[in-house]
Design a protein around this motif. Structure first.
Motif, short mmCIF file in Angstrom:
data_model
loop_
_atom_site.label_atom_id
_atom_site.label_comp_id
_atom_site.label_asym_id
_atom_site.label_seq_id
_atom_site.Cartn_x
_atom_site.Cartn_y
_atom_site.Cartn_z
N LYS A 196 0.84 -1.19 0.00
CA LYS A 196 0.00 0.00 0.00
C LYS A 196 0.88 1.25 0.00
O LYS A 196 1.87 1.31 0.72
CB LYS A 196 -0.91 0.03 1.23
CG LYS A 196 -1.97 -1.03 1.22
CD LYS A 196 -2.94 -0.84 2.35
CE LYS A 196 -4.03 -1.89 2.29
NZ LYS A 196 -5.10 -1.62 3.23
N ILE A 197 0.47 2.22 -0.79
CA ILE A 197 1.15 3.52 -0.84
C ILE A 197 0.15 4.57 -0.41
O ILE A 197 -0.93 4.69 -0.98
CB ILE A 197 1.65 3.85 -2.26
CG1 ILE A 197 2.64 2.78 -2.74
CG2 ILE A 197 2.29 5.23 -2.29
CD1 ILE A 197 3.02 2.91 -4.19
N ASN A 198 0.51 5.33 0.63
CA ASN A 198 -0.32 6.44 1.09
C ASN A 198 0.37 7.72 0.63
O ASN A 198 1.37 8.15 1.22
CB ASN A 198 -0.46 6.41 2.61
CG ASN A 198 -1.41 7.47 3.11
OD1 ASN A 198 -1.43 8.59 2.62
ND2 ASN A 198 -2.18 7.11 4.12
N VAL A 199 -0.14 8.31 -0.43
CA VAL A 199 0.48 9.49 -1.01
C VAL A 199 0.46 10.65 -0.03
O VAL A 199 1.44 11.38 0.09
CB VAL A 199 -0.22 9.87 -2.34
CG1 VAL A 199 0.35 11.16 -2.92
CG2 VAL A 199 -0.09 8.74 -3.35
N ALA A 200 -0.64 10.82 0.69
CA ALA A 200 -0.78 11.96 1.61
C ALA A 200 0.29 11.93 2.71
O ALA A 200 0.87 12.97 3.04
CB ALA A 200 -2.17 11.95 2.23
N SER A 201 0.57 10.75 3.26
CA SER A 201 1.56 10.66 4.34
C SER A 201 2.97 10.41 3.82
O SER A 201 3.93 10.53 4.55
CB SER A 201 1.18 9.53 5.31
OG SER A 201 1.34 8.27 4.70
N LYS B 284 4.06 7.49 2.93
CA LYS B 284 4.50 6.21 3.48
C LYS B 284 3.97 5.05 2.65
O LYS B 284 2.93 5.16 2.01
CB LYS B 284 4.04 6.06 4.92
CG LYS B 284 4.66 7.08 5.84
CD LYS B 284 4.29 6.84 7.27
CE LYS B 284 5.00 7.88 8.13
NZ LYS B 284 4.84 7.62 9.53
N CYS B 285 4.71 3.95 2.70
CA CYS B 285 4.24 2.74 2.05
C CYS B 285 4.56 1.55 2.94
O CYS B 285 5.39 1.63 3.84
CB CYS B 285 4.88 2.58 0.67
SG CYS B 285 6.65 2.45 0.67
N ARG B 286 3.85 0.45 2.69
CA ARG B 286 4.09 -0.77 3.47
C ARG B 286 3.78 -1.99 2.60
O ARG B 286 2.97 -1.93 1.68
CB ARG B 286 3.26 -0.79 4.74
CG ARG B 286 1.79 -1.04 4.50
CD ARG B 286 1.05 -1.28 5.80
NE ARG B 286 -0.27 -1.78 5.46
CZ ARG B 286 -1.37 -1.37 6.02
NH1 ARG B 286 -1.34 -0.47 6.97
NH2 ARG B 286 -2.52 -1.87 5.66
N GLU C 34 -7.21 3.49 -5.33
CA GLU C 34 -8.24 4.18 -4.56
C GLU C 34 -7.87 5.65 -4.57
O GLU C 34 -6.89 6.06 -3.96
CB GLU C 34 -8.30 3.64 -3.13
CG GLU C 34 -8.79 2.21 -3.07
CD GLU C 34 -8.85 1.66 -1.66
OE1 GLU C 34 -8.77 2.44 -0.69
OE2 GLU C 34 -8.97 0.44 -1.53
N THR C 35 -8.64 6.44 -5.30
CA THR C 35 -8.36 7.86 -5.46
C THR C 35 -9.61 8.67 -5.14
O THR C 35 -10.66 8.10 -4.81
CB THR C 35 -7.93 8.17 -6.92
OG1 THR C 35 -9.06 7.96 -7.77
CG2 THR C 35 -6.78 7.27 -7.37
N THR D 164 -13.64 6.40 -4.89
CA THR D 164 -13.76 6.28 -3.44
C THR D 164 -14.64 5.12 -3.01
O THR D 164 -14.34 4.46 -2.03
CB THR D 164 -14.33 7.58 -2.83
OG1 THR D 164 -15.56 7.89 -3.48
CG2 THR D 164 -13.35 8.73 -2.99
#
Length: 105
Positions: free
Chosen positions: A30-35, A37-39, A64-65, A69
């Motif tokens: 998962k990539i969280n663009v806002a933070s 961070k990825c995992r 998921e953009t 949503t």
């Protein structure tokens, strides 16, 4: 082809636990663009997850953009095989890492 079987006692335990709950073990990245961070981790997914029916020779990416949503945009297709997939993912991770470091300057 025969399904991949886990090796080692801890993985066998996770696999059996997932199977007993009607779930499949799948890797999720998962990539969280806002933070920023990825995992990446191994998760037991149920049949409501897009990864549940994924075969060993397939890849899946779910976007998921703000436009997607309620239901993610899913791209699914044939995989290149474990060796080529691993090298491609490693290359992509290096590229993401360089882009992230560059954005922090």
């Amino acid at each position: 082809p025969e399904p991949l079987r886990p090796r080692g006692e801890p993985m066998m335990k996770r696999w059996k636990e997932a199977q007993s709950e009607g779930k499949q073990l799948r890797y999720k990245f998962k990539i969280n663009v806002a933070s920023g961070k990825c995992r990446c981790r191994l998760e037991a997914v149920d049949n409501s997850d897009s990864l549940f029916r994924l075969r060993e020779n397939e890849n899946l990416v779910a976007f998921e953009t703000s436009r997607y949503t309620t239901s993610p945009l899913i791209v699914k297709g044939a995989a290149a095989g474990p060796d080529l997939s691993a090298s491609g993912m490693f290359s992509d991770l290096l590229r993401l890492g360089r882009a992230f470091v560059g954005s922090q300057s």
